[in-house]
Design an enzyme around this catalytic site. Sequence first.
Site, PDB file in Angstrom:
ATOM      1  N   LYS A 237      32.977  41.591  32.452  1.00 16.77           N
ATOM      2  CA  LYS A 237      34.218  41.768  33.210  1.00 16.77           C
ATOM      3  C   LYS A 237      34.780  43.132  32.853  1.00 16.77           C
ATOM      4  CE  LYS A 237      36.782  39.299  36.063  1.00 16.77           C
ATOM      5  NZ  LYS A 237      36.343  38.193  36.936  1.00 16.77           N
TER       6      LYS A 237
ATOM      7  N   ASP B  22      38.006  41.453  41.847  1.00 19.83           N
ATOM      8  CA  ASP B  22      38.824  40.433  41.171  1.00 19.83           C
ATOM      9  C   ASP B  22      40.261  40.744  41.600  1.00 19.83           C
ATOM     10  OD1 ASP B  22      38.612  38.173  39.019  1.00 19.83           O
ATOM     11  OD2 ASP B  22      40.322  39.341  38.349  1.00 19.83           O
TER      12      ASP B  22
HETATM   13  P1  NDP Z   1      43.981  38.956  44.789  1.00 19.54           P
HETATM   14  O1  NDP Z   1      44.368  40.222  44.167  1.00 19.54           O
HETATM   15  O2  NDP Z   1      43.384  38.957  46.150  1.00 19.54           O
HETATM   16  O3  NDP Z   1      45.191  37.933  44.819  1.00 19.54           O
HETATM   17  C1  NDP Z   1      45.840  37.563  43.647  1.00 19.54           C
HETATM   18  C2  NDP Z   1      46.968  36.607  44.007  1.00 19.54           C
HETATM   19  O4  NDP Z   1      47.494  36.060  42.810  1.00 19.54           O
HETATM   20  C3  NDP Z   1      48.125  37.311  44.688  1.00 19.54           C
HETATM   21  O5  NDP Z   1      48.778  36.414  45.529  1.00 19.54           O
HETATM   22  C4  NDP Z   1      48.985  37.706  43.503  1.00 19.54           C
HETATM   23  O6  NDP Z   1      50.341  37.945  43.839  1.00 19.54           O
HETATM   24  C5  NDP Z   1      48.841  36.527  42.599  1.00 19.54           C
HETATM   25  N1  NDP Z   1      49.021  36.967  41.212  1.00 19.54           N
HETATM   26  C6  NDP Z   1      48.276  37.898  40.547  1.00 19.54           C
HETATM   27  N2  NDP Z   1      48.726  38.082  39.298  1.00 19.54           N
HETATM   28  C7  NDP Z   1      49.766  37.253  39.169  1.00 19.54           C
HETATM   29  C8  NDP Z   1      50.644  36.967  38.114  1.00 19.54           C
HETATM   30  N3  NDP Z   1      50.543  37.607  36.917  1.00 19.54           N
HETATM   31  N4  NDP Z   1      51.600  36.028  38.327  1.00 19.54           N
HETATM   32  C9  NDP Z   1      51.690  35.378  39.529  1.00 19.54           C
HETATM   33  N5  NDP Z   1      50.882  35.610  40.576  1.00 19.54           N
HETATM   34  C10 NDP Z   1      49.938  36.531  40.396  1.00 19.54           C
HETATM   35  O7  NDP Z   1      42.975  38.269  43.745  1.00 19.54           O
HETATM   36  P2  NDP Z   1      41.946  37.079  43.965  1.00 19.54           P
HETATM   37  O8  NDP Z   1      42.429  36.147  45.003  1.00 19.54           O
HETATM   38  O9  NDP Z   1      40.604  37.669  44.106  1.00 19.54           O
HETATM   39  O10 NDP Z   1      41.988  36.391  42.524  1.00 19.54           O
HETATM   40  C11 NDP Z   1      42.821  35.276  42.220  1.00 19.54           C
HETATM   41  C12 NDP Z   1      42.255  34.523  41.028  1.00 19.54           C
HETATM   42  O11 NDP Z   1      40.929  34.063  41.340  1.00 19.54           O
HETATM   43  C13 NDP Z   1      42.098  35.341  39.748  1.00 19.54           C
HETATM   44  O12 NDP Z   1      42.291  34.488  38.633  1.00 19.54           O
HETATM   45  C14 NDP Z   1      40.637  35.770  39.785  1.00 19.54           C
HETATM   46  O13 NDP Z   1      40.130  36.063  38.495  1.00 19.54           O
HETATM   47  C15 NDP Z   1      40.006  34.509  40.350  1.00 19.54           C
HETATM   48  N6  NDP Z   1      38.693  34.648  40.963  1.00 19.54           N
HETATM   49  C16 NDP Z   1      38.448  35.558  41.948  1.00 19.54           C
HETATM   50  C17 NDP Z   1      37.199  35.639  42.531  1.00 19.54           C
HETATM   51  C18 NDP Z   1      36.908  36.559  43.662  1.00 19.54           C
HETATM   52  O14 NDP Z   1      35.776  36.539  44.152  1.00 19.54           O
HETATM   53  N7  NDP Z   1      37.841  37.363  44.129  1.00 19.54           N
HETATM   54  C19 NDP Z   1      36.090  34.794  42.072  1.00 19.54           C
HETATM   55  C20 NDP Z   1      36.464  33.822  41.076  1.00 19.54           C
HETATM   56  C21 NDP Z   1      37.717  33.773  40.542  1.00 19.54           C
HETATM   57  P3  NDP Z   1      50.891  39.460  43.953  1.00 19.54           P
HETATM   58  O15 NDP Z   1      50.357  39.970  45.252  1.00 19.54           O
HETATM   59  O16 NDP Z   1      52.360  39.336  43.921  1.00 19.54           O
HETATM   60  O17 NDP Z   1      50.351  40.206  42.766  1.00 19.54           O
HETATM   61  O1  2IT Z   2      35.779  35.723  38.401  1.00 18.02           O
HETATM   62  C1  2IT Z   2      34.811  35.905  39.172  1.00 18.02           C
HETATM   63  O2  2IT Z   2      33.850  35.142  39.191  1.00 18.02           O
HETATM   64  C2  2IT Z   2      34.864  37.061  40.073  1.00 18.02           C
HETATM   65  N1  2IT Z   2      35.862  37.772  40.091  1.00 18.02           N
HETATM   66  C3  2IT Z   2      33.698  37.375  40.954  1.00 18.02           C
HETATM   67  C4  2IT Z   2      32.657  38.170  40.216  1.00 18.02           C
HETATM   68  C5  2IT Z   2      31.514  38.693  41.034  1.00 18.02           C
HETATM   69  O3  2IT Z   2      30.676  39.372  40.435  1.00 18.02           O
HETATM   70  O4  2IT Z   2      31.428  38.415  42.237  1.00 18.02           O
END
Ligand code: NDP
Ligand code: 2IT
Length: 447
Positions: free
Chosen positions: A129, A169
């Site tokens: 990461k 992420d």
């Molecule tokens: P985005 O940046 O697209 O969205 C993040 C969302 O979470 C936004 O709505 C954001 O609000 C909110 N958020 C972020 N930080 C905080 C915080 N400190 N407190 C409250 N709300 C928060 O990210 P993703 O949707 O990609 O990621 C969301 C989660 O999913 C993370 O934990 C990530 O690690 C996990 N994840 C993502 C994957 C992927 O493929 N993208 C795969 C697996 C897991 P705001 O806009 O106000 O910051």
């Molecule tokens: O937390 C996760 O699994 C991710 N943000 C996706 C990682 C990836 O390599 O697609």
Amino acid sequence: MSFKSSYLAEVYDNVVRVNPGEPEFHQAVREVLESLEPVIEQRPELVKAGILERMVEPERSIRFRVSWVDDSGKVQVNRGYRFQFNSAIGPYKGGLRLHPSVNASILKFLGFEQVFKNSLTGLPMGGAKGGSDFDPKGKSDAEVMRFCQAFMTELYRHIGPDTDVPAGDIGTGAREIGYMFGQYKKIMNEYTGVLTGKSLSYGGSLARKEATGYGLCYFTDELLRDNGLSFEGMITVISGSGNVAIYACEKATLFGAKVVALSDSNGYIYDKNGINLDVVKQIKEVERGRISEYADRVPGSVYTPGCSGIWSIPCDIALPCATQNEINAESAALLVKNGVKAVCEGANMPSTPEAIETFQKNGVFFGPAKAANAGGVATSGLEMSQNSLRLSWTFEEVDEKLCGIMKNIYKNASDAAKEFGMAGNLVAGANIAGFMKVADAMMWQGI
Ligand code: NDP
Ligand code: 2IT
């Protein structure tokens, strides 16, 4: 919970000692070590080979300065990181987080968990990461581009299609991946699948954008069906409104659920009629706006400032899809009191250990992040395959493979839990199933 095994207690204490001030990393390690108690009893050779001591120490930790010029001409400095945790079963793989809260503790918890998650997908990917404390919010496209180029100008020397393949992420989406890919190509003079989450026009995979949210719902559907339930008619609350939350909302709705709430870091919206996702996509994906704007556009919906209040909304299914430790013991107790049946984690480590205990003690079906959100990285693995083959599969082909992978993850986690006498405990099951493959690969490869 405390450790029964003095060996595991020692491994954990040492992690705390050599990684001071890193509570998220400690939390992630502790949970895995607790799950591994019965495995360690059965497999003393793993202790002798120091498998756990090696797994909790990243193979390589990279920290670097990122200097870039903002629109006013001033030089800005951020910190960049990549924690390459484990390459026993494949090249390092995992996302890049861009958020002001980013620090070594958060990225190490994410990198550590990624090792087990990637193993669960059944695809050949190690775990890593990275990211930076850069905040893309409120920056111009040109500023984001200059930051991404500066970030890649250092990171490029540590990654490669057979070495380490980063992805998105929090804060890193198709825009950021595109700028980073462009810079890597310029420096290396090489067109290669060094990043996933790319746009479709230059090597991205269909269904990668949807994959984490869709995969979460395939996993949840499997868990519900195994327990005689389904999404049909279920009132569902989803936190976040980013990539994962949006596509979890889309698939849950397609499965017949009624999603009534979404949030961002400022507050949450409640729409008793069911979320209108076209409005959310316009606000979040097109305008990069705030979720509060939904209430201005959709009559009958309500916006409430503050994040944690979203868990006070009565629901059957909760899908936390925002960030780590967003559900604490108090929120978990509220969800239980209001009759929640299932909680599945789209975000990484969104439930505190106390929240998980509350769910498990009260018979709530609980799908842990490593298993439930593995669809994103699994589809990144499928993007890597397509890049290597130099061809593209259709949306349906990728989606079908994703669905198969998620069903398989559910089965493997559930079977591992049963095998080690903890039937229904998918936290232990996912940790054990993910661990076994990596541990075996490490044993084969020597120290
Ligand atoms: P985005 O940046 O697209 O969205 C993040 C969302 O979470 C936004 O709505 C954001 O609000 C909110 N958020 C972020 N930080 C905080 C915080 N400190 N407190 C409250 N709300 C928060 O990210 P993703 O949707 O990609 O990621 C969301 C989660 O999913 C993370 O934990 C990530 O690690 C996990 N994840 C993502 C994957 C992927 O493929 N993208 C795969 C697996 C897991 P705001 O806009 O106000 O910051
Ligand atoms: O937390 C996760 O699994 C991710 N943000 C996706 C990682 C990836 O390599 O697609």
